[in-house]
Scaffold this motif. Structure first.
Motif, mmCIF file in Angstrom:
data_model
loop_
_atom_site.group_PDB
_atom_site.id
_atom_site.type_symbol
_atom_site.label_atom_id
_atom_site.label_comp_id
_atom_site.label_asym_id
_atom_site.label_seq_id
_atom_site.Cartn_x
_atom_site.Cartn_y
_atom_site.Cartn_z
ATOM 1 N N ARG A 48 33.964 35.677 44.837
ATOM 2 C CA ARG A 48 35.393 35.895 44.577
ATOM 3 C C ARG A 48 36.165 35.611 45.856
ATOM 4 N N ASP A 49 37.399 35.129 45.680
ATOM 5 C CA ASP A 49 38.220 34.870 46.870
ATOM 6 C C ASP A 49 38.580 36.170 47.589
ATOM 7 N N ASP A 50 38.683 37.254 46.838
ATOM 8 C CA ASP A 50 39.191 38.501 47.425
ATOM 9 C C ASP A 50 38.082 39.467 47.834
ATOM 10 N N VAL A 51 36.862 38.951 47.947
ATOM 11 C CA VAL A 51 35.757 39.887 48.179
ATOM 12 C C VAL A 51 35.896 40.622 49.512
ATOM 13 N N ALA A 52 36.498 39.966 50.515
ATOM 14 C CA ALA A 52 36.607 40.598 51.831
ATOM 15 C C ALA A 52 37.883 41.441 51.966
ATOM 16 N N THR A 53 38.750 41.373 50.951
ATOM 17 C CA THR A 53 40.013 42.104 51.067
ATOM 18 C C THR A 53 40.192 43.167 49.978
ATOM 19 N N ASN A 54 39.454 43.017 48.906
ATOM 20 C CA ASN A 54 39.617 43.954 47.790
ATOM 21 C C ASN A 54 39.022 45.314 48.171
ATOM 22 N N PRO A 55 39.849 46.360 48.195
ATOM 23 C CA PRO A 55 39.341 47.680 48.624
ATOM 24 C C PRO A 55 38.215 48.206 47.734
ATOM 25 N N LEU A 56 38.180 47.743 46.497
ATOM 26 C CA LEU A 56 37.115 48.194 45.590
ATOM 27 C C LEU A 56 35.743 47.867 46.180
ATOM 28 N N PHE A 57 35.595 46.630 46.677
ATOM 29 C CA PHE A 57 34.304 46.218 47.250
ATOM 30 C C PHE A 57 34.154 46.727 48.678
ATOM 31 N N MET A 58 35.241 46.617 49.427
ATOM 32 C CA MET A 58 35.133 46.940 50.841
ATOM 33 C C MET A 58 34.841 48.409 51.093
ATOM 34 N N SER A 59 35.419 49.278 50.261
ATOM 35 C CA SER A 59 35.144 50.706 50.483
ATOM 36 C C SER A 59 33.665 50.998 50.231
ATOM 37 N N TYR A 60 33.113 50.339 49.207
ATOM 38 C CA TYR A 60 31.681 50.537 48.950
ATOM 39 C C TYR A 60 30.841 49.971 50.087
ATOM 40 N N TRP A 71 32.541 25.067 31.064
ATOM 41 C CA TRP A 71 33.169 26.371 30.823
ATOM 42 C C TRP A 71 34.675 26.216 30.601
ATOM 43 N N ASN A 72 35.272 25.225 31.291
ATOM 44 C CA ASN A 72 36.737 25.111 31.218
ATOM 45 C C ASN A 72 37.225 24.572 29.872
ATOM 46 N N THR A 73 36.303 24.256 28.954
ATOM 47 C CA THR A 73 36.726 23.804 27.623
ATOM 48 C C THR A 73 36.999 24.979 26.692
ATOM 49 N N PHE A 74 36.658 26.193 27.148
ATOM 50 C CA PHE A 74 36.891 27.360 26.278
ATOM 51 C C PHE A 74 38.297 27.917 26.510
ATOM 52 N N PRO A 75 38.945 28.375 25.441
ATOM 53 C CA PRO A 75 40.268 28.980 25.628
ATOM 54 C C PRO A 75 40.131 30.261 26.456
ATOM 55 N N GLY A 76 41.029 30.437 27.400
ATOM 56 C CA GLY A 76 40.976 31.641 28.227
ATOM 57 C C GLY A 76 40.330 31.398 29.583
ATOM 58 N N TRP A 77 39.946 30.144 29.855
ATOM 59 C CA TRP A 77 39.298 29.814 31.135
ATOM 60 C C TRP A 77 40.213 30.146 32.321
ATOM 61 N N GLN A 78 41.457 29.691 32.249
ATOM 62 C CA GLN A 78 42.389 29.920 33.362
ATOM 63 C C GLN A 78 42.601 31.408 33.607
ATOM 64 N N GLU A 79 42.655 32.164 32.508
ATOM 65 C CA GLU A 79 42.836 33.617 32.640
ATOM 66 C C GLU A 79 41.652 34.238 33.379
ATOM 67 N N LEU A 80 40.452 33.722 33.080
ATOM 68 C CA LEU A 80 39.259 34.255 33.762
ATOM 69 C C LEU A 80 39.313 33.919 35.256
ATOM 70 N N VAL A 81 39.680 32.683 35.546
ATOM 71 C CA VAL A 81 39.740 32.254 36.954
ATOM 72 C C VAL A 81 40.691 33.165 37.725
ATOM 73 N N LYS A 82 41.824 33.465 37.108
ATOM 74 C CA LYS A 82 42.813 34.330 37.782
ATOM 75 C C LYS A 82 42.293 35.767 37.879
ATOM 76 N N ALA A 83 41.727 36.245 36.783
ATOM 77 C CA ALA A 83 41.273 37.639 36.760
ATOM 78 C C ALA A 83 40.179 37.882 37.805
ATOM 79 N N ARG A 84 39.329 36.880 38.029
ATOM 80 C CA ARG A 84 38.229 37.077 38.998
ATOM 81 C C ARG A 84 38.610 36.572 40.390
ATOM 82 N N HIS A 85 39.800 36.082 40.545
ATOM 83 C CA HIS A 85 40.245 35.541 41.845
ATOM 84 C C HIS A 85 39.254 34.494 42.346
#
Lengths: 292, 422
Positions: free
Chosen positions: B345-357, B99-113
């Motif tokens: 995701r790294d932020d699954v336990a802290t992201n209010p989007l998931f935690m509120s649900y 997957w990391n051979t595609f352009p935009g890989w780093q952006e995805l990693v950051k966007a999904r934490h």
């Protein structure tokens, strides 16, 4: 235009020939092409190992256990299925009416899904089932049905006997219906009792049916899969491990298609040789007694 | 007439320009629903792409289904449900695209934490072939209603505490058991994920059994786990036969549990309510395990791979689709809602989007979210099947039935594995 002679014969036989080529000969050729390689079917590298797969199989404790277990199952299943199917056939044969109804009824287990039956058996033998509660109330304990090598072997054998007896009873029933009634009448006039009639007339004349059932049952013991797969996974300690489980494990879990094909070839050889030997023995026995 | 002809030509041209890709979802209805929903939404925004979503054919397992498809030259463009051990086999066979051979890989990693999460998914050649979809930390569920009857207000933490609870249980309810684990005596390799590995990672602080091609297991922890299993069985606290119903009916007190069970419980056992009838805890640990140290556990973790058989334009289209799905946290929320599992995701336990649900709808998932940083995925070794099956055959069964001591059972497994790794 009407097809005549050979052409008509070929046409009528073509569905079988085509299916045999597609589902028997082609897979057989494909398997044979794999046995000299270590390959997982997808890797670009197909490593030639010569007879290495055979060497590994001949020294494998798993393959030896499958080989040994087949004869262990055979020793239980074949006599039990012969006796039970003969008894069922005799019962149905002597019924005054509804013979076909009962014959079909006994045949139904053969059609039942092996997985479904295994799950039902697992429920019946679970620790908290009514059956085990009863055993504990009577004897203070209940067997570890599927976790003890002895009981697990017996449970799987019993399931296969139950499944096959009705089907093989139909073969015996056909044999019984082919015995002329006059023979029994003549024997009765000569003073032969029921048991003597059974021993001297029924059993010898059922020899062809007996022979057929024997060969079928032996062949089946080399193909046991569903029951141990669902109930024991081949355990405990390989007590219920079979050829088919080993082939499945090697080919579909360890992805060793070449070695799996080798075990399948050995399974076919063991089946062929076993049936051949037992046939010869039974034929010699039958010939000595004048059975045909 | 001309207009109709023009329309026909236009439709034909769109059809010609359309890239058709296939995605195989896990053979699990809820995951199939998620991917179908994503594909439909993506196709409305991108009519130039046609995505077919199908469940992986389980013939007889999803791994075998994937293998057969690759061997037959009919692999999908991408599929999910691949864990790192099977991924290793596929990478060795050179059938995956990194997957990391595609352009935009780093952006995805950051966007999904995913920076931290991805560390466990790096292959030895420095590439990422699997994008993790979920990391299900395995926890132990306890029947808190029965525990309260026995005078406990929280689950035991150490082996001694568990055994003390067992004694109390047998004194009050002689017919009940602490733990039902009929699969413990079955050699099926993947069953070890849900018994031995859960307890081993807890006892060893997550130490890997195998690193590269070398055994690196924590012997002391492994032997302690085996001794714990054996003691539980000897004291009739562990039942290894089958029960029609165990934990759900209150016949047993604890069970190793993944979050996928909750939708099934909701439907079939609505009386099981988090906090009232059951609670969750990390696996019990040996008495010598430091009290202040977090307890690790096994993680059932799987992800998405792309197959090299696909044409370059299909691979590009699939990458665009997967990146679109995973870049938007709202999509991960849909994942939680539909599958009941937490996204990797790294932020699954802290992201209010998931935690509120989660707090509002499925509070039991909070415990799983908190455990994710301490969850260890399966080890990456292409002989994982044999290694894990040997554990049942050479070690766990002989120890349980008393043929070998825990020390000798563990030594037998190590000897067998060392012979395999050569």
């Amino acid at each position: 235009m009407r097809l005549q002679g050979e052409a008509r014969g070929w046409l009528l036989a073509s569905p079988y020939i085509v299916s045999a080529i597609l589902f028997f000969l082609f897979p057989l050729g494909w398997s044979l092409s794999l046995i000299l390689f270590d390959w997982n079917l997808i890797s670009p590298v197909r490593t030639y190992v010569g007879l290495g797969n055979f060497r590994e199989a001949f020294t494998s404790a798993r393959v030896f256990q499958a080989f040994f277990n087949t004869y262990k199952f055979m020793a239980i299943i074949v006599p039990a299925v012969l006796v039970l199917s003969l008894v069922l056939a005799l019962i149905v044969h002597h019924l005054p009416r509804l013979k076909q109804f009962y014959a079909v009824g006994f045949f139904l287990p053969y059609l039942a899904s092996g997985v479904a039956v295994s799950l039902v058996v697992r429920g019946i033998l679970s620790y908290d089932s009514a059956f085990n509660e009863l055993l504990r109330s009577l004897f203070g304990t209940s067997p570890r049905w599927l976790r003890d090598p002895f009981w697990a072997t017996l449970v799987i054998s019993a399931m296969i006997v139950w499944k096959l007896s009705g089907y093989y009873a139909l073969i015996f029933l056909a044999g019984l219906q082919g015995i002329p009634r006059e023979l029994y009448e003549a024997a009765a006039l000569d003073g032969a009792g029921s048991f003597t009639q059974f021993r001297k007339i029924t059993l010898p004349l059922l020899y062809p049916a007996f022979y057929t059932v024997l060969v079928l049952a032996i062949g089946l013991c080399f193909g046991i899969f569903t029951e141990p797969y669902v109930l024991t996974g081949g355990g405990p300690r390989f007590a219920t491990h079979t050829w088919q489980l080993e082939i499945y494990y090697q080919a579909f879990e360890r992805f060793r298609a070449g070695y799996g094909a080798t075990v399948a070839v050995l399974n076919a050889l063991a089946t062929f040789v076993s049936i051949l030997i037992i046939r010869r023995v039974v034929e010699a026995w039958g010939a000595r007694r004048g059975f045909r | 007439m001309r207009k109709i002809l023009g329309l026909v030509v236009l439709v034909g041209l769109v059809g010609l320009a359309q890239v058709e890709i296939t995605f195989w979802s896990a053979p699990n209805p809820s995951q199939e629903v998620f991917w179908r929903r994503m594909a439909e939404a993506y196709m409305t925004e991108h009519p130039e792409v046609k995505i077919q979503v199908r469940p992986i054919p389980e013939t007889p397992t999803s791994e075998a289904g994937i293998l057969a498809a690759i061997a037959g030259g009919v692999a999908p463009t991408a599929s999910e449900n691949v864990f790192i051990g099977f991924g290793d086999e596929l990478v060795r066979s050179k059938v995956l695209v990194a997957w990391n051979t595609f352009p935009g890989w780093q952006e995805l990693v950051k966007a999904r934490h995913m920076e931290e999460t991805l560390k466990a998914w790096l292959f030895s050649d420095g590439n990422y072939y699997i994008i993790p979809m979920y990391v299900n930390a395995m926890l132990v569920a306890w029947r808190i209603d029965i525990l309260r009857e026995l005078g406990y207000d929280q689950p035991p933490r150490t082996y001694s505490e568990v055994l003390a609870l067992g004694e109390r249980l047998k004194a009050v309810y002689p017919d009940k058991f602490l733990w039902l684990r009929s699969e413990l005596e079955v050699p099926t390799w993947w069953q070890r994920w849900f018994d031995f590995f859960v307890f081993y990672y807890a006892a060893s602080g997550g130490r890997p059994l195998i690193t590269g091609n070398t055994l690196t297991a924590d012997d002391k922890a492994a032997i302690e786990v085996l001794r714990f299993f054996k003691t539980l069985r000897d004291k009739k606290l562990l039942i290894t036969e089958t029960l029609a119903t165990g934990f759900e009916a209150g016949k047993t007190l604890m069970t190793v549990l993944g979050p996928w069970t909750f939708p099934w419980w909701r439907e079939n056992y609505p009386e099981l309510v988090y906090g009232e009838t059951f609670v969750l805890s990390p696996p019990p640990v040996p008495d010598w395990y430091p009290a202040a140290e977090a307890i690790r556990t096994f993680a059932d973790a799987k992800g998405v791979v792309m197959y090299a058989q696909a044409k370059p334009e299909q691979q590009q289209a699939m990458w665009d689709f997967v990146r679109w799905v995973l870049s938007d946290p709202e999509h991960d929320l849909v994942w939680v809602q539909v599958t009941g599992m937490l996204p990797a995701r790294d932020d699954v336990a802290t992201n209010p989007l998931f935690m509120s649900y989660v707090e509002a709808k499925e509070p039991a998932l909070l415990a799983y979210a908190a455990q994710i940083p301490y969850a260890v995925p399966p080890f990456a070794h292409h002989q994982y099947v044999e290694i894990q099956e040997l554990m049942g055959l050479e070690c766990i069964y002989p120890v349980l039935v008393g043929e070998l001591t825990p020390e000798k059972g563990w030594a037998a497994w190590k000897a067998a594995v060392e012979a395999t790794l050569k």
